[in-house]
Design a protein around this motif. Structure first.
Motif: not given
Length: 162
Positions: A9-27
């Motif tokens: 359950f540790e994060l190896t990547m910033s949650p914001w980076e994951l959100i940005v990656r998901g957002t860009i990929t979705y759109w």
């Protein structure tokens, strides 16, 4: 072999980076599929297909270990679901948003006349149109008042009344 359960359950990547990656990929995928048209999707909405594919990929990465932790996959999936829900709500509450975010129905037949411009736009041949009309019990184009390709890609037919 001992497992370190805390590292799942540790994060190896910033949650914001994951959100940005998901957002860009979705759109990116949303715009790509919106431009591609809807004829191959049948009665399932393009946004639903997009969300399903992206969630499957994000979940697979989280489960297979391409992400270092399950939490990263969960954040990405939550981001994808967030955008899907937001787009649905936006289209419901802001009708002007539908013009950009949803496909409009497209007239294929008007008063017994084939609308070639609409057929060209979705790459529908006259044979394909006639097959759809026959499925609706119509054997002559002159019997059709209107035929539309609906938002989800299916064709609805409004015959003349007798």
């Amino acid at each position: 072999m001992q497992t370190d359960w805390g590292s799942l359950f540790e994060l190896t990547m910033s949650p914001w980076e994951l959100i940005v990656r998901g957002t860009i990929t979705y759109w990116f995928i949303f715009a790509l599929l919106r431009l591609a048209g809807r004829r191959d999707f049948g009665s399932v909405g393009m946004a639903n297909i997009l969300l399903l594919v992206m969630i499957a990929d994000a979940a697979q990465n989280g489960m297979a270990g391409d992400y270092k932790t399950i939490t990263e996959g969960m954040i990405l999936i939550a981001t994808l679901v967030f955008w899907s829900v937001l787009v649905d709500r936006l289209c419901y509450f802001v009708p002007a948003a539908r013009v950009v975010l949803e496909a409009n129905r497209l007239c294929l037949v008007k008063d017994g006349q084939i609308q070639r411009r609409g057929m060209r736009r979705e790459y529908i041949t006259e044979d394909e149109l006639m097959a759809e009309l026959r499925k609706n019990g119509i054997d002559d184009i002159k019997k059709v008042r209107r035929a539309y390709m609906e938002e989800a890609g299916d064709i609805s037919v409004l015959p003349y009344r007798k």
